[in-house]
Design an enzyme around this catalytic site. Structure first.
Site, PDB file in Angstrom:
ATOM      1  N   HIS A  38       2.059 -59.895 -99.926  1.00 40.01           N
ATOM      2  CA  HIS A  38       3.031 -60.987-100.011  1.00 40.01           C
ATOM      3  C   HIS A  38       3.563 -61.234 -98.593  1.00 40.01           C
ATOM      4  O   HIS A  38       3.629 -60.307 -97.779  1.00 40.01           O
ATOM      5  CB  HIS A  38       4.159 -60.537-100.939  1.00 40.01           C
ATOM      6  CG  HIS A  38       5.158 -61.583-101.280  1.00 40.01           C
ATOM      7  ND1 HIS A  38       6.214 -61.881-100.460  1.00 40.01           N
ATOM      8  CD2 HIS A  38       5.272 -62.395-102.360  1.00 40.01           C
ATOM      9  CE1 HIS A  38       6.940 -62.829-101.030  1.00 40.01           C
ATOM     10  NE2 HIS A  38       6.398 -63.169-102.179  1.00 40.01           N
ATOM     11  N   ASP A  51       5.526 -51.663-101.036  1.00 35.22           N
ATOM     12  CA  ASP A  51       6.225 -52.790-101.651  1.00 35.22           C
ATOM     13  C   ASP A  51       5.998 -52.669-103.160  1.00 35.22           C
ATOM     14  O   ASP A  51       4.887 -52.871-103.644  1.00 35.22           O
ATOM     15  CB  ASP A  51       5.609 -54.085-101.074  1.00 35.22           C
ATOM     16  CG  ASP A  51       5.972 -55.323-101.889  1.00 35.22           C
ATOM     17  OD1 ASP A  51       6.649 -55.201-102.921  1.00 35.22           O
ATOM     18  OD2 ASP A  51       5.548 -56.422-101.482  1.00 35.22           O
ATOM     19  N   GLN A  60       6.112 -55.841-107.588  1.00 36.69           N
ATOM     20  CA  GLN A  60       5.399 -56.172-108.834  1.00 36.69           C
ATOM     21  C   GLN A  60       4.999 -54.909-109.580  1.00 36.69           C
ATOM     22  O   GLN A  60       4.288 -54.988-110.582  1.00 36.69           O
ATOM     23  CB  GLN A  60       4.142 -56.998-108.527  1.00 36.69           C
ATOM     24  CG  GLN A  60       4.410 -58.341-107.903  1.00 36.69           C
ATOM     25  CD  GLN A  60       4.988 -59.350-108.887  1.00 36.69           C
ATOM     26  OE1 GLN A  60       4.993 -59.165-110.094  1.00 36.69           O
ATOM     27  NE2 GLN A  60       5.521 -60.444-108.351  1.00 36.69           N
ATOM     28  N   LYS A 100      12.739 -59.276-110.916  1.00 41.00           N
ATOM     29  CA  LYS A 100      11.408 -59.310-111.529  1.00 41.00           C
ATOM     30  C   LYS A 100      11.304 -58.305-112.674  1.00 41.00           C
ATOM     31  O   LYS A 100      10.273 -58.186-113.318  1.00 41.00           O
ATOM     32  CB  LYS A 100      10.351 -59.002-110.476  1.00 41.00           C
ATOM     33  CG  LYS A 100      10.215 -60.099-109.417  1.00 41.00           C
ATOM     34  CD  LYS A 100       9.075 -59.826-108.487  1.00 41.00           C
ATOM     35  CE  LYS A 100       9.130 -60.665-107.233  1.00 41.00           C
ATOM     36  NZ  LYS A 100       8.869 -62.087-107.456  1.00 41.00           N
ATOM     37  N   CYS A 138       3.000 -67.178-101.940  1.00 42.34           N
ATOM     38  CA  CYS A 138       3.425 -66.411-100.747  1.00 42.34           C
ATOM     39  C   CYS A 138       2.355 -65.405-100.334  1.00 42.34           C
ATOM     40  O   CYS A 138       2.667 -64.316 -99.836  1.00 42.34           O
ATOM     41  CB  CYS A 138       4.747 -65.694-100.970  1.00 42.34           C
ATOM     42  SG  CYS A 138       6.097 -66.809-101.318  1.00 42.34           S
TER      43      CYS A 138
HETATM   44  N1  PLP Z   1       6.296 -58.482-102.796  1.00 41.28           N
HETATM   45  C1  PLP Z   1       5.611 -58.934-103.848  1.00 41.28           C
HETATM   46  C2  PLP Z   1       4.314 -58.283-104.237  1.00 41.28           C
HETATM   47  C3  PLP Z   1       6.102 -60.034-104.559  1.00 41.28           C
HETATM   48  O1  PLP Z   1       5.431 -60.502-105.598  1.00 41.28           O
HETATM   49  C4  PLP Z   1       7.317 -60.620-104.147  1.00 41.28           C
HETATM   50  C5  PLP Z   1       7.838 -61.813-104.841  1.00 41.28           C
HETATM   51  O2  PLP Z   1       7.145 -62.526-105.503  1.00 41.28           O
HETATM   52  C6  PLP Z   1       7.984 -60.078-103.070  1.00 41.28           C
HETATM   53  C7  PLP Z   1       7.452 -59.015-102.406  1.00 41.28           C
HETATM   54  C8  PLP Z   1       9.276 -60.656-102.584  1.00 41.28           C
HETATM   55  O3  PLP Z   1      10.251 -60.494-103.553  1.00 41.28           O
HETATM   56  P1  PLP Z   1      11.684 -61.167-103.330  1.00 41.28           P
HETATM   57  O4  PLP Z   1      11.444 -62.629-103.236  1.00 41.28           O
HETATM   58  O5  PLP Z   1      12.439 -60.773-104.545  1.00 41.28           O
HETATM   59  O6  PLP Z   1      12.220 -60.603-102.079  1.00 41.28           O
END
Ligand code: PLP
Length: 431
Positions: free
Chosen positions: A138, A219, A222, A245, A388
């Protein structure tokens, strides 16, 4: 109403989500962007404002002390939920993105303070140092690193994906060989892809990070929502996720990181709560976790996040993943039957590849935004765009995909509606 059976989990939990009462005809297939919230999460947020309302840490009166107690004890609830022992500290933030920025920017300010625990960190970032991430990240695990790489002349190395979205182990082996004599300071990747849903095997990346004496970051945005996490086993130095999420409120995020790392990083933001003492010339910082929590936090959000975790715990994360897998198989078969191209692992790959309830697909010759817009006319909410993850899109030679993402409240009829609506789109475009 809560159950531990996966036998039509959606039927059992759907009434817990007021979204469906207010939008009875809507098929919500965008939980990858943000999940719906059960009533008990909304109630917990409201309860903070109705019953406590006071600021935390500062008050010497009951409402403030009670709010502080709930806020502080939620750190243990979070640690239990992700299987983290006392090596880990919980930092409350706004989201995963903020956690990744905190890590990138504080590491960038570090000199040799990490040397004791991470042999790559005898000095701070130096020209030519390597940050290893993957093509499937992401943007929140790409852009913060690029921002500091530009400043310090660092090289970001990307582990490529295979066409089905798995990380290429052969390419990773070659990369490791090429980096034999290089200083790798950070290894950072997502556990679950928001585009393919693949649950990546983190072990080879942790092993490489340890060999190199690098900081190992995961990270988990998900991951925490879809399956049981055992952070002690993952053994990441830092693990980030977002509350929104996983049935929790927007504006809540968590960074779990090892004390040995956090103790040696400088603060990210300055202000109230993160200090012990301020004079005209200097500030002494508070101990962790407070050193990283400047200003009044989202107290109500933490109340809501706690309720979300308790709810997920009662349902059981294994039940959620198993239910998603049922939906996934059904959805993949149905989309295949109507000639829709699904990105990521194929049905036969699923014997080998672990995958959460996310389906990215394209209808040849129809732009995903057109698909998303027409599906909306049928009350089906999906995502259309690059999610993203533009590097992943580039690897697939496309600019966008459609994405349907499932969660515990979705059922087979939602997928039928998705498939019927796609059939309608194909008819309009004569495809
Ligand atoms: N990392 C992953 C794999 C994501 O899917 C997302 C959001 O879709 C994020 C990071 C970023 O999350 P946030 O927008 O809540 O900071």
């Amino acid at each position: 109403m809560i159950t531990t059976e996966i036998d039509n989990l959606a039927k059992k939990v759907k009434s817990d989500f007021p979204f469906f009462t207010n939008n009875p005809d809507t098929i919500y297939l965008d939980s990858g962007a943000t999940s719906l919230k059960p009533q008990i999460v909304i109630d917990a947020i409201v309860k903070y404002y109705e019953v406590y309302s006071a600021n935390i840490h500062r008050g010497v009166y009951k409402a403030s002390m009670d709010a502080t107690e709930i806020y502080e004890s939620t750190r243990s609830v979070i640690k239990n939920f992700v299987g983290a022992d006392d090596d880990y500290e919980v930092i409350y933030l706004r989201n995963t993105t903020e956690a990744m920025n905190l890590l990138a920017f504080t590491l960038n300010k570090t000199k040799n303070q990490l040397a004791k625990n991470y042999q790559a960190w005898q000095n701070g970032f130096e020209k030519g140092d390597v940050i290893l991430i993957t093509e499937s990240e992401h943007h929140s695990n790409i852009v913060p690193w690029q921002m500091i790489a530009d400043e310090k002349g660092l090289e970001i190395v990307f582990v490529p994906i295979l066409q089905n979205g798995e990380l290429s182990q052969n390419a990773f082996a070659e990369i490791k060989e090429k980096l034999k004599n290089r200083c790798v300071k950070v290894v950072s990747l997502s556990q679950v892809s928001n585009v393919t849903g693949i649950i990546h095997n983190l072990e080879p990346f942790r092993t490489f990070a340890r060999e190199k004496g690098a900081v190992f970051i995961v990270d988990g945005a998900q991951a925490v929502c879809h399956h049981k996490i055992n952070l002690n086993e993952i053994d990441a130095d830092a693990f980030a996720f977002s509350g929104h999420k996983m049935l929790g409120p927007t504006g809540t995020g968590v960074l779990l990181a090892k004390k040995g790392l956090l103790d040696n990083l400088p603060p990210f933001l300055g202000g109230g709560d993160m200090i012990l003492d301020v004079t005209k010339t200097a500030t002494t910082y508070n101990k962790i976790p407070h050193k990283f929590e400047a200003g009044t936090p989202d107290i109500a959000g933490v109340f809501g996040l706690r309720a979300a975790i308790e709810y997920l715990d009662r349902i059981g994360m294994d039940n959620i993943l198993n239910w998603e897998k049922e939906l996934l198989k059904y959805g993949m078969k149905k989309l295949d039957e109507i000639g829709v191209h699904v990105f990521g692992p194929s049905l036969s790959d699923l014997d080998r590849v672990e995958k959460a309830g996310v389906l990215s697909f394209n209808i040849p010759g129809i732009h995903p935004h057109d698909v998303g817009t027409i599906l909306d006319e049928h009350n089906v909410c999906i995502r259309a765009g690059h999610h993203c993850c533009q590097l992943l899109m580039q690897a697939w030679n496309t600019s966008a995909t459609n994405r349907a993402s499932f969660y515990l409240y979705n059922d087979f009829s939602d997928i039928d509606k998705l498939v019927d609506s796609i059939g309608y789109v194909k008819k309009i475009f004569k495809k």
